[in-house]
Write a protein that holds these residues in place. Structure first.
Motif, PDB file in Angstrom:
ATOM      1  N   ILE A  10      10.218  -1.628 -15.289  1.00 35.47           N
ATOM      2  CA  ILE A  10       9.080  -0.724 -15.480  1.00 35.47           C
ATOM      3  C   ILE A  10       8.277  -1.179 -16.694  1.00 35.47           C
ATOM      4  O   ILE A  10       7.040  -1.240 -16.659  1.00 35.47           O
ATOM      5  N   ASP A  11       8.968  -1.500 -17.748  1.00 39.61           N
ATOM      6  CA  ASP A  11       8.324  -2.013 -18.962  1.00 39.61           C
ATOM      7  C   ASP A  11       7.499  -3.262 -18.651  1.00 39.61           C
ATOM      8  O   ASP A  11       6.347  -3.388 -19.063  1.00 39.61           O
ATOM      9  N   TRP A  12       8.087  -4.194 -17.909  1.00 36.43           N
ATOM     10  CA  TRP A  12       7.429  -5.465 -17.597  1.00 36.43           C
ATOM     11  C   TRP A  12       6.206  -5.250 -16.703  1.00 36.43           C
ATOM     12  O   TRP A  12       5.138  -5.825 -16.934  1.00 36.43           O
ATOM     13  N   VAL A  13       6.366  -4.421 -15.663  1.00 36.44           N
ATOM     14  CA  VAL A  13       5.249  -4.155 -14.748  1.00 36.44           C
ATOM     15  C   VAL A  13       4.099  -3.487 -15.483  1.00 36.44           C
ATOM     16  O   VAL A  13       2.927  -3.793 -15.232  1.00 36.44           O
ATOM     17  N   TYR A  14       4.429  -2.590 -16.405  1.00 36.60           N
ATOM     18  CA  TYR A  14       3.377  -1.915 -17.183  1.00 36.60           C
ATOM     19  C   TYR A  14       2.558  -2.930 -17.992  1.00 36.60           C
ATOM     20  O   TYR A  14       1.333  -2.857 -18.041  1.00 36.60           O
ATOM     21  N   GLU A  15       3.243  -3.891 -18.598  1.00 41.42           N
ATOM     22  CA  GLU A  15       2.532  -4.920 -19.357  1.00 41.42           C
ATOM     23  C   GLU A  15       1.659  -5.771 -18.442  1.00 41.42           C
ATOM     24  O   GLU A  15       0.529  -6.134 -18.788  1.00 41.42           O
ATOM     25  N   GLN A  16       2.170  -6.089 -17.239  1.00 47.78           N
ATOM     26  CA  GLN A  16       1.377  -6.854 -16.272  1.00 47.78           C
ATOM     27  C   GLN A  16       0.146  -6.066 -15.833  1.00 47.78           C
ATOM     28  O   GLN A  16      -0.942  -6.624 -15.649  1.00 47.78           O
ATOM     29  N   MET A  17       0.328  -4.784 -15.691  1.00 45.59           N
ATOM     30  CA  MET A  17      -0.755  -3.902 -15.283  1.00 45.59           C
ATOM     31  C   MET A  17      -1.886  -3.920 -16.310  1.00 45.59           C
ATOM     32  O   MET A  17      -3.073  -4.016 -15.964  1.00 45.59           O
ATOM     33  N   LEU A  18      -1.519  -3.861 -17.581  1.00 37.89           N
ATOM     34  CA  LEU A  18      -2.520  -3.892 -18.649  1.00 37.89           C
ATOM     35  C   LEU A  18      -3.221  -5.253 -18.688  1.00 37.89           C
ATOM     36  O   LEU A  18      -4.443  -5.333 -18.877  1.00 37.89           O
ATOM     37  N   GLU A  19      -2.441  -6.322 -18.504  1.00 36.58           N
ATOM     38  CA  GLU A  19      -3.022  -7.670 -18.518  1.00 36.58           C
ATOM     39  C   GLU A  19      -4.033  -7.858 -17.380  1.00 36.58           C
ATOM     40  O   GLU A  19      -5.017  -8.579 -17.522  1.00 36.58           O
ATOM     41  N   ASP A  20      -3.777  -7.181 -16.249  1.00 40.66           N
ATOM     42  CA  ASP A  20      -4.683  -7.294 -15.107  1.00 40.66           C
ATOM     43  C   ASP A  20      -5.887  -6.369 -15.214  1.00 40.66           C
ATOM     44  O   ASP A  20      -6.718  -6.311 -14.292  1.00 40.66           O
ATOM     45  N   GLY A  21      -5.967  -5.637 -16.318  1.00 42.98           N
ATOM     46  CA  GLY A  21      -7.140  -4.812 -16.560  1.00 42.98           C
ATOM     47  C   GLY A  21      -7.124  -3.430 -15.930  1.00 42.98           C
ATOM     48  O   GLY A  21      -8.155  -2.752 -15.882  1.00 42.98           O
ATOM     49  N   PHE A  22      -5.947  -2.981 -15.466  1.00 38.25           N
ATOM     50  CA  PHE A  22      -5.858  -1.637 -14.901  1.00 38.25           C
ATOM     51  C   PHE A  22      -5.618  -0.618 -16.010  1.00 38.25           C
ATOM     52  O   PHE A  22      -4.840  -0.853 -16.935  1.00 38.25           O
ATOM     53  N   THR A  23      -6.255   0.536 -15.900  1.00 37.62           N
ATOM     54  CA  THR A  23      -6.132   1.582 -16.907  1.00 37.62           C
ATOM     55  C   THR A  23      -5.041   2.571 -16.508  1.00 37.62           C
ATOM     56  O   THR A  23      -5.044   3.065 -15.378  1.00 37.62           O
ATOM     57  N   PRO A  24      -4.107   2.874 -17.395  1.00 43.17           N
ATOM     58  CA  PRO A  24      -3.046   3.833 -17.079  1.00 43.17           C
ATOM     59  C   PRO A  24      -3.625   5.233 -16.866  1.00 43.17           C
ATOM     60  O   PRO A  24      -4.643   5.589 -17.466  1.00 43.17           O
ATOM     61  N   ASP A  25      -2.980   6.011 -16.027  1.00 44.87           N
ATOM     62  CA  ASP A  25      -3.328   7.425 -15.906  1.00 44.87           C
ATOM     63  C   ASP A  25      -2.113   8.249 -16.335  1.00 44.87           C
ATOM     64  O   ASP A  25      -1.128   7.700 -16.846  1.00 44.87           O
ATOM     65  N   VAL A  26      -2.170   9.553 -16.125  1.00 40.10           N
ATOM     66  CA  VAL A  26      -1.073  10.416 -16.581  1.00 40.10           C
ATOM     67  C   VAL A  26       0.249  10.034 -15.911  1.00 40.10           C
ATOM     68  O   VAL A  26       1.295   9.997 -16.553  1.00 40.10           O
ATOM     69  N   LEU A  27       0.187   9.732 -14.614  1.00 38.47           N
ATOM     70  CA  LEU A  27       1.401   9.342 -13.901  1.00 38.47           C
ATOM     71  C   LEU A  27       2.001   8.083 -14.506  1.00 38.47           C
ATOM     72  O   LEU A  27       3.220   8.003 -14.725  1.00 38.47           O
TER      73      LEU A  27
ATOM     74  N   SER B 156       0.841  -1.200   0.000  1.00 37.03           N
ATOM     75  CA  SER B 156       0.000   0.000   0.000  1.00 37.03           C
ATOM     76  C   SER B 156       0.872   1.245   0.000  1.00 37.03           C
ATOM     77  O   SER B 156       1.867   1.323   0.701  1.00 37.03           O
ATOM     78  N   TYR B 157       0.458   2.220  -0.781  1.00 36.12           N
ATOM     79  CA  TYR B 157       1.168   3.495  -0.824  1.00 36.12           C
ATOM     80  C   TYR B 157       0.128   4.559  -1.126  1.00 36.12           C
ATOM     81  O   TYR B 157      -0.343   4.695  -2.239  1.00 36.12           O
ATOM     82  N   ARG B 158      -0.261   5.310  -0.126  1.00 31.96           N
ATOM     83  CA  ARG B 158      -1.444   6.156  -0.181  1.00 31.96           C
ATOM     84  C   ARG B 158      -1.580   7.123  -1.357  1.00 31.96           C
ATOM     85  O   ARG B 158      -2.685   7.294  -1.868  1.00 31.96           O
ATOM     86  N   PRO B 159      -0.512   7.793  -1.818  1.00 27.89           N
ATOM     87  CA  PRO B 159      -0.728   8.762  -2.899  1.00 27.89           C
ATOM     88  C   PRO B 159      -1.237   8.150  -4.197  1.00 27.89           C
ATOM     89  O   PRO B 159      -1.710   8.864  -5.073  1.00 27.89           O
ATOM     90  N   PHE B 160      -1.112   6.832  -4.363  1.00 27.43           N
ATOM     91  CA  PHE B 160      -1.485   6.215  -5.629  1.00 27.43           C
ATOM     92  C   PHE B 160      -2.776   5.425  -5.503  1.00 27.43           C
ATOM     93  O   PHE B 160      -3.067   4.827  -4.481  1.00 27.43           O
ATOM     94  N   LYS B 161      -3.552   5.402  -6.597  1.00 26.07           N
ATOM     95  CA  LYS B 161      -4.866   4.758  -6.543  1.00 26.07           C
ATOM     96  C   LYS B 161      -4.777   3.233  -6.580  1.00 26.07           C
ATOM     97  O   LYS B 161      -5.721   2.546  -6.220  1.00 26.07           O
ATOM     98  N   HIS B 162      -3.673   2.696  -7.041  1.00 26.42           N
ATOM     99  CA  HIS B 162      -3.488   1.243  -7.007  1.00 26.42           C
ATOM    100  C   HIS B 162      -2.003   0.907  -6.896  1.00 26.42           C
ATOM    101  O   HIS B 162      -1.141   1.751  -7.123  1.00 26.42           O
ATOM    102  N   SER B 163      -1.718  -0.338  -6.549  1.00 27.66           N
ATOM    103  CA  SER B 163      -0.342  -0.723  -6.251  1.00 27.66           C
ATOM    104  C   SER B 163       0.576  -0.671  -7.459  1.00 27.66           C
ATOM    105  O   SER B 163       1.781  -0.485  -7.315  1.00 27.66           O
ATOM    106  N   TYR B 164       0.036  -0.813  -8.662  1.00 34.28           N
ATOM    107  CA  TYR B 164       0.904  -0.799  -9.843  1.00 34.28           C
ATOM    108  C   TYR B 164       1.631   0.537  -9.986  1.00 34.28           C
ATOM    109  O   TYR B 164       2.825   0.580 -10.287  1.00 34.28           O
ATOM    110  N   ASN B 165       0.907   1.633  -9.797  1.00 33.46           N
ATOM    111  CA  ASN B 165       1.560   2.936  -9.888  1.00 33.46           C
ATOM    112  C   ASN B 165       2.604   3.103  -8.788  1.00 33.46           C
ATOM    113  O   ASN B 165       3.656   3.720  -8.994  1.00 33.46           O
ATOM    114  N   ALA B 166       2.315   2.562  -7.612  1.00 27.94           N
ATOM    115  CA  ALA B 166       3.277   2.635  -6.516  1.00 27.94           C
ATOM    116  C   ALA B 166       4.559   1.877  -6.871  1.00 27.94           C
ATOM    117  O   ALA B 166       5.664   2.349  -6.629  1.00 27.94           O
TER     118      ALA B 166
END
Length: 482
Positions: free
Chosen positions: A246-263, A222-232
């Motif tokens: 970072i590249d790998w985590v981003y791909e995992q994030m997309l596979e898990d159905g999370f939508t990227p934000d500006v950050l 958990s990391y409060r400033p971020f809406k989900h753990s992937y951004n943290a």
């Protein structure tokens, strides 16, 4: 893409190859406060999105309050804890086969507090060396377990992180992982600091991917400033320069159905630049706009520095104008980014032009901006201009910091003006700006290279007498104790 920047500017940006984010946070005396670039110049610009959670220096938590009896009582408690910490450290040093450390600690009859635990663990950390790693890890763990077994005391998250730091310095990777499990069992959430300590250590051992996989699957991260753990996680990886991950985590994030934000987009674009994946960068920029996100303060900063390091001052000027057109008013950070990039590319005249431009639009240069200009002048062999800029910043109320002083000391050393360099070291101390290890290294190494061994020894001697970075003296190149 026209909604982002002019097509001509895009074409210019595509030809560039480097960028960085800037920040206003400077060295404050904590461990890891300074960064030295490959050419020996201390980097005055830092990655942005900083947070105290990311700091592994463990800033002082127990500040003394001011005023009357409360101050006196608090000071007595602090002095008592520090005295007890010394007693505990002395007892721990007696640990050997046949010595009952637990009983010896019990006999001290000291009151356990968070400050006492911190003082003892920091004391162990300071004495840690290559030869005593195993012993230090063992003593720290013994003390930690002993404290945890006392009535009316419960370890804080900071206690866990300090022990993790010791394990990290000792290369005790398995012990770190066990400690995290214990921390979770004790009811604490693993935060960005936890992650940062673990990834810094395991990354050096080639275990970073495994660690990240564990955190991606973890439900307690958990990391409060971020809406989900992937951004943290992405944020943490950015801080430790794990761009491939970072590249790998981003791909995992997309596979898990999370939508990227500006950050998310900004971090992944940063990694793409560092990895030389320019095609992916522009694909991400296009995706960002298609997803309904407009480039923000930091996105433009990436592009500006990219243009500057690519020696495209005209395209950078066009981008500044475009920012105004879309309602993003360029600030000091953007002009500083341009000045830094252009000075690194050896374009000091262009840097001076943008310095003048920022003044015209009412932006007041801050300590970061002045330091960037001074560093550029020093690197370009323009010591007189650097001195002039140094005087100007002080006259306008901008106090030099450790990065500013290091650049000036380096400049004086390059010009053979060692007397002035040593005087500047004394000046910075008199102004309350504590030199860091890079400042001492700059001065000591240049004195030694110039054959001024006595002067170099005096600097180190003064450093030792004042207790500055004594535990890091071995890092001073070519230094030998007499």
């Amino acid at each position: 893409m026209n909604s982002v920047i002019h097509s001509g500017t895009i074409a210019a940006i595509r030809k560039a190859s480097r960028f960085l984010f800037t920040s206003r946070k400077f060295c404050d005396g904590r461990i890891g406060g300074g960064v030295e670039s490959d050419d020996g110049i201390e980097e005055p610009l830092k990655i942005t999105w900083e947070s105290s959670e990311m700091d592994c220096g463990f800033a002082e938590e127990y500040e003394e309050s001011s005023g009357g009896d409360k101050f006196s009582v608090r000071r007595r408690f602090l002095e008592s804890d520090k005295l007890n910490a010394s007693l505990v450290l002395d007892t721990l040093q007696q640990d050997c086969p046949g010595f009952n450390t637990k009983s010896a600690l019990d006999e001290l009859n000291v009151k356990i507090s968070g400050l006492l635990v911190r003082e003892v663990l920091v004391g162990i950390l300071r004495t840690l060396s290559y030869d005593n790693k195993t012993r230090c890890a063992k003593l720290a763990h013994k003390f930690f377990v002993w404290c945890g077994g006392q009535d009316c005391f419960r370890h804080t998250a900071d206690c866990y992180h300090l022990l993790m730091k010791i394990f990290a310095e000792c290369g005790e990777y398995k012990a770190m992982c066990r400690l995290i499990d214990e921390m979770i069992k004790d009811g604490y959430l693993t935060t960005a600091r936890t992650f940062n300590l673990l990834i810094c250590t395991c990354g050096e051992a080639g275990l970073a991917r495994e660690v990240v996989e564990q955190f991606v699957k973890s439900k307690t991260f958990s990391y409060r400033p971020f809406k989900h753990s992937y951004n943290a996680i992405l944020h943490c990886l950015l801080g430790v320069k794990q761009y491939k991950l970072i590249d790998w985590v981003y791909e995992q994030m997309l596979e898990d159905g999370f939508t990227p934000d500006v950050l998310t987009y900004n971090i992944v674009m940063f990694a793409s630049f560092r990895l030389g994946k320019t095609d992916k960068l522009y694909r991400l920029l296009d995706e960002m706009v298609k997803d309904g996100f407009s480039p923000d303060f930091y996105t433009y900063n990436i592009l500006l520095h990219h243009l500057a390091t690519g020696n495209k001052p005209l395209a950078a000027l066009n981008l500044l104008n475009h920012m105004r057109e879309v309602g993003v008013e360029p600030g000091v950070i953007h002009f500083t980014t341009l000045i830094d990039g252009l000075s690194r590319a050896g374009k000091l005249e262009a840097s001076e032009y943008f310095m003048e431009e920022m003044l015209k639009v009412g932006c007041t240069p801050d300590v970061v901006c002045y330091t960037v200009m001074i560093t550029g002048y020093v690197s370009g062999g323009e010591l007189e201009k650097a001195e002039g800029m140094f005087r100007e910043m002080t006259e306008k109320g901008q106090l030099p910091n450790v990065f500013t002083y290091n650049s000036m000391i380096r400049g004086f050393c390059m010009a053979g003006k060692f007397k002035e360099a040593c005087s500047l070291l004394k000046e910075m101390e008199s102004r309350g700006c504590n030199p860091n290890l890079v400042v001492y290294s700059t001065l000591v190494n240049n004195l030694r290279n110039a054959g001024k061994l006595l002067e170099a020894h005096e600097v180190v001697k003064d450093m030792v007498e004042k207790g500055h970075y004594v535990h890091l003296i071995s890092r001073l190149k070519k230094y030998r104790r007499s």
